[in-house]
Write a protein that holds these residues in place. Sequence first.
Motif, short mmCIF file in Angstrom:
data_model
loop_
_atom_site.label_atom_id
_atom_site.label_comp_id
_atom_site.label_asym_id
_atom_site.label_seq_id
_atom_site.Cartn_x
_atom_site.Cartn_y
_atom_site.Cartn_z
N LYS A 1 0.94 -1.48 0.02
CA LYS A 1 -0.09 0.19 -0.05
C LYS A 1 0.98 1.20 -0.12
O LYS A 1 0.64 2.13 -0.76
CB LYS A 1 -1.02 0.11 1.17
CG LYS A 1 -1.89 0.88 1.25
CD LYS A 1 -3.00 0.33 2.28
CE LYS A 1 -2.52 0.15 3.91
NZ LYS A 1 -2.67 1.47 4.79
N THR A 2 1.89 1.22 0.72
CA THR A 2 2.57 2.31 0.98
C THR A 2 3.34 2.65 -0.47
O THR A 2 3.65 3.94 -1.03
CB THR A 2 3.77 2.47 2.11
OG1 THR A 2 3.03 1.97 3.14
CG2 THR A 2 4.29 3.60 2.38
N ASP B 1 15.80 -6.03 -0.91
CA ASP B 1 15.16 -7.26 -0.40
C ASP B 1 14.52 -8.02 -1.51
O ASP B 1 13.86 -9.00 -1.34
CB ASP B 1 14.07 -6.83 0.65
CG ASP B 1 12.66 -6.41 0.30
OD1 ASP B 1 12.75 -5.98 -1.05
OD2 ASP B 1 11.88 -6.41 0.85
#
Length: 520
Positions: free
Chosen positions: A23-24, A201
């Motif tokens: 979402k962010t 990541d």
Amino acid sequence: MTLENEIKRRKTFAIISHPDAGKTTLTEKLLLFGGAIRSAGTVKGKKSGKFATSDWMKVEQERGISVTSSVMQFDFDGYKINILDTPGHEDFSEDTYRTLMAVDSAVMVIDAAKGIEPQTLKLFKVCRMRGIPIFTFINKLDRMGKEPFELLEEIESTLEIETYPMTWPVGMGQSFFGIINRKNRQINPFREEEMLKLDDDYELETPHPISEDEAFQTAVEEFMLVEEAGDAFDEEKIAGGELTPVFFGSALSTFGIEEFLDTYVDFAPMPTPRKTEAGDPVDPTDEGFTGFIFKIQANMDPKHRDRLAFMRVVSGKFTRGMDAVLARTGKKQKVTRATMFMADDTETVEEAYAGDIIGLYDTGNYQIGDTLYGGGGGKIEFENLPQFTPELFMKVSAKNVMKQKHFYKGIEQLVQEGAIQYYKTLHTNQPILGAVGQLQFEVFEHRMKNEYNTDVVMEPIGKKIARWIENEEDIKESMNSPRSNLVLDRYDNRVFLFENEFATRWFSEKFPEIKLYSLL
Ligand code: GDP
């Protein structure tokens, strides 16, 4: 620009997802496209989700009010888009639900590897109840996830909504080669350099990479199948939230975002009318200014008691310094201190139009659900915001019995403000607090101490299933048991707190004459 044109170019949506779906990241990228921020990574507000709740408090204290104010405006293609975050994790609270009352559409972000997760489902249900359009962004295609058809099937069966893919992925994970855009029937290739932009990541984790040719062939076949056998495009169904346009992409690598925005502005509604208490709709283009408060952000810093009340402008135009009447009290006041949030900073609002969300500085005047009106229109009051079924409960009392008066005053105000829900035991009137998220209790405790000078003792009674009763007159004392505990809500309605699903079912089978229902 005329009032009508200003309002027509506004689109106001909430972004919903389960924590970690992206979402962010998607919000950042949307803002980036809108030119609202120069580089991604500056979205305020959310990173709070990564803190433990105690950290949240600290951050609130250090940075004051801004941390969790999560409304932003950006421009795209001549539109003014208001995006409202719905806090998750430990920040999850009734505010999260109420945010959905202030928007005209919702964007649901789904992690392609995880599909529909519990929090998405909860928030989706509230959107569904409101019948607002829902757009779906299936994220993280740069990683291995579920097959696109499987995801569509999951959305359709779990959420009971039809799907209409607007884009279709070509492969995924290490073999993610692009997306097919259904609107212009072109393929947008996923560029190698986008791959490189993925942060640390990101790991290559495709077990059996397939060739580009193979991926394209499969994608085209699948796409043709979608065109032949998928749900038909239906604008009315989109508008009513019965069919969701679906997009595939990778927020992290800014892929699939533009396709999404392009379609979003085409099909998302302009600001919609809201009903008054009397049942009349207030049209956004009505000349008179009206708005309602849906969220109050307390300042956790005891030195700064002021709060920020978030208002959705429902009709007309708000101008700084205008006189507005608070419908509940009938008091007229000059509204001079209002802010609006852009990605990089907050700005004093000079004017705002129907659809916009503004923050009003508040010294304790406003309550959740309050109506403001001014600029010529007659007296109106918007219908109440719904109450939501809490899931967590705590017994609460004042540590110092001499402080009962402060204690009850504090509770009353915090309950009115919508920070927490109030219940009490049947005969002994022991106060019980109800919440949808743990954070609400912590905020309650903190504010009781800081604002009402009262230390409280809280005793968790855990997760319960709260059910209201249609035919209260048929309730018998004997139905009250530890597993089906009868309590009173703040309006003195009786409510069962069931131990678990099993206890709820058992009760319904044993007493079929009792008609139970839940709030939203
Ligand atoms: P939120 O909790 O829904 O706001 O999720 P975030 O935006 O904070 O993302 C959660 C994690 O997923 C972060 O580590 C992001 O970098 C990562 N992430 C977000 N979008 C993508 C994506 O498209 N691909 C990959 N591989 N990771 C993503």
